[in-house]
Write a protein that holds these residues in place. Structure first.
Motif, PDB file in Angstrom:
ATOM      1  N   VAL A   1       0.840  -1.204   0.000  1.00 48.12           N
ATOM      2  CA  VAL A   1       0.000   0.000   0.000  1.00 48.12           C
ATOM      3  C   VAL A   1       0.872   1.251   0.000  1.00 48.12           C
ATOM      4  O   VAL A   1       0.621   2.208  -0.746  1.00 48.12           O
ATOM      5  N   ARG A   2       1.889   1.250   0.808  1.00 45.72           N
ATOM      6  CA  ARG A   2       2.760   2.431   0.900  1.00 45.72           C
ATOM      7  C   ARG A   2       3.458   2.700  -0.421  1.00 45.72           C
ATOM      8  O   ARG A   2       3.668   3.856  -0.807  1.00 45.72           O
ATOM      9  N   ARG A   3       3.833   1.642  -1.138  1.00 48.82           N
ATOM     10  CA  ARG A   3       4.549   1.810  -2.396  1.00 48.82           C
ATOM     11  C   ARG A   3       3.650   2.299  -3.518  1.00 48.82           C
ATOM     12  O   ARG A   3       4.065   3.128  -4.327  1.00 48.82           O
ATOM     13  N   MET A   4       2.435   1.757  -3.591  1.00 51.48           N
ATOM     14  CA  MET A   4       1.627   2.039  -4.770  1.00 51.48           C
ATOM     15  C   MET A   4       0.519   3.059  -4.538  1.00 51.48           C
ATOM     16  O   MET A   4      -0.211   3.405  -5.458  1.00 51.48           O
ATOM     17  N   GLY A   5       0.406   3.589  -3.302  1.00 50.62           N
ATOM     18  CA  GLY A   5      -0.643   4.560  -3.010  1.00 50.62           C
ATOM     19  C   GLY A   5      -0.568   5.802  -3.874  1.00 50.62           C
ATOM     20  O   GLY A   5      -1.593   6.332  -4.316  1.00 50.62           O
ATOM     21  N   ARG A   6       0.640   6.272  -4.131  1.00 44.08           N
ATOM     22  CA  ARG A   6       0.796   7.487  -4.932  1.00 44.08           C
ATOM     23  C   ARG A   6       0.287   7.293  -6.354  1.00 44.08           C
ATOM     24  O   ARG A   6      -0.266   8.208  -6.956  1.00 44.08           O
ATOM     25  N   MET A   7       0.480   6.113  -6.899  1.00 40.68           N
ATOM     26  CA  MET A   7      -0.021   5.832  -8.238  1.00 40.68           C
ATOM     27  C   MET A   7      -1.546   5.739  -8.236  1.00 40.68           C
ATOM     28  O   MET A   7      -2.225   6.297  -9.100  1.00 40.68           O
TER      29      MET A   7
ATOM     30  N   LEU B   1      -5.530  -1.655   0.736  1.00 44.31           N
ATOM     31  CA  LEU B   1      -4.939  -2.154  -0.496  1.00 44.31           C
ATOM     32  C   LEU B   1      -6.011  -2.402  -1.550  1.00 44.31           C
ATOM     33  O   LEU B   1      -5.869  -1.999  -2.716  1.00 44.31           O
ATOM     34  N   LEU B   2      -7.088  -3.039  -1.153  1.00 40.73           N
ATOM     35  CA  LEU B   2      -8.166  -3.311  -2.092  1.00 40.73           C
ATOM     36  C   LEU B   2      -8.755  -2.013  -2.637  1.00 40.73           C
ATOM     37  O   LEU B   2      -9.043  -1.902  -3.833  1.00 40.73           O
ATOM     38  N   HIS B   3      -8.919  -1.024  -1.790  1.00 43.35           N
ATOM     39  CA  HIS B   3      -9.448   0.259  -2.264  1.00 43.35           C
ATOM     40  C   HIS B   3      -8.462   0.904  -3.234  1.00 43.35           C
ATOM     41  O   HIS B   3      -8.859   1.442  -4.278  1.00 43.35           O
ATOM     42  N   ALA B   4      -7.183   0.864  -2.910  1.00 36.96           N
ATOM     43  CA  ALA B   4      -6.176   1.453  -3.797  1.00 36.96           C
ATOM     44  C   ALA B   4      -6.154   0.761  -5.153  1.00 36.96           C
ATOM     45  O   ALA B   4      -5.800   1.379  -6.161  1.00 36.96           O
TER      46      ALA B   4
ATOM     47  N   ASP C   1     -10.766   7.247 -10.459  1.00 35.26           N
ATOM     48  CA  ASP C   1     -10.278   6.086 -11.193  1.00 35.26           C
ATOM     49  C   ASP C   1      -8.950   5.698 -10.550  1.00 35.26           C
ATOM     50  O   ASP C   1      -7.946   6.384 -10.692  1.00 35.26           O
ATOM     51  N   ARG C   2      -8.947   4.588  -9.808  1.00 33.67           N
ATOM     52  CA  ARG C   2      -7.762   4.195  -9.061  1.00 33.67           C
ATOM     53  C   ARG C   2      -6.986   3.075  -9.748  1.00 33.67           C
ATOM     54  O   ARG C   2      -6.178   2.399  -9.118  1.00 33.67           O
ATOM     55  N   SER C   3      -7.234   2.890 -11.029  1.00 35.26           N
ATOM     56  CA  SER C   3      -6.510   1.851 -11.755  1.00 35.26           C
ATOM     57  C   SER C   3      -5.024   2.214 -11.807  1.00 35.26           C
ATOM     58  O   SER C   3      -4.663   3.389 -11.914  1.00 35.26           O
TER      59      SER C   3
END
Length: 205
Positions: A130-136, A175-178, A202-204
């Motif tokens: 989550v910490r790594r991919m939250g910004r994306m 994580l699921l929300h992200a 759009d969180r894709s």
């Protein structure tokens, strides 16, 4: 964890059947199984997952794969990447998120689902992701977005002046929300219109 989630994903697929819905748009369980197989066993077509110009070939290969008998599809997913697959040496690392998210895609497409109680060590692994991919995931937000666990750990997903929205939950739910799933159990803090805007993103990835 990746291997455990894989086994439980296959069990969930078997239980609901090939034509059951998933949280992956219009994909059925059969379609999702075909996606996983192509990703791990067809390096000639798998790049179409990320490269739009190759999406046509990916769709063609995936449709042919989906036409296989359902028990065969389950066996291929269960066995994971073959020895020659580029994913085989890094299966335990790269497939934790893939298997967890798609396991929940099958579980949560059925009414009455409840979050699973994961081990603390598993939640910690998911928090790292989550910490790594939250910004994306939240890159399109017009306000600040912070992710916060139930025990107070925080990660800034989007820096912005003015309004800020905080999403609170277990690492697994965050994580699921992200990853674009709305069937989650999270709490929100922030101005109502700002929260609505973040939830509608759009969180894709």
């Amino acid at each position: 964890m990746a291997q455990r989630e894989r086994r439980e994903l296959v069990e969930a697929m078997s239980a609901v059947g090939p034509d059951a819905p998933t949280l992956c748009g219009t994909w059925t369980v059969r379609d999702l199984a075909a996606h996983l197989i192509v990703r791990e066993r067809r390096p000639d077509a798998a790049p179409g997952i990320m490269i739009k110009a190759l999406a046509g070939r990916l769709e063609s290969v995936q449709n042919r794969t989906a036409a296989k008998p359902f028990p065969e599809l389950l066996d291929l997913v269960r066995n994971g990447p073959p020895l020659w697959s580029p994913l085989k040496p890094v299966d335990a690392l790269v497939n934790i998120t893939e298997m967890f998210v798609h396991h929940e895609d099958v579980r949560r497409a059925s009414p009455g689902w409840e979050p699973r109680a994961l081990a603390e060590a598993d939640e910690d692994k998911l928090w790292s992701t989550v910490r790594r991919m939250g910004r994306m995931a939240y890159r399109g937000a017009k306000v600040g977005v912070t992710l916060e666990t139930l025990d107070g750990r925080r990660a800034v997903a989007k820096k912005a002046s003015g309004d800020e929205v905080t999403l609170v939950g277990t690492p697994s739910e965050l994580l699921l929300h992200a990853f674009g799933r709305d069937e989650v159990r999270i709490e929100t803090r922030g101005r109502e219109d700002a929260v609505r805007a973040v939830l509608a993103l759009d969180r894709s990835v």
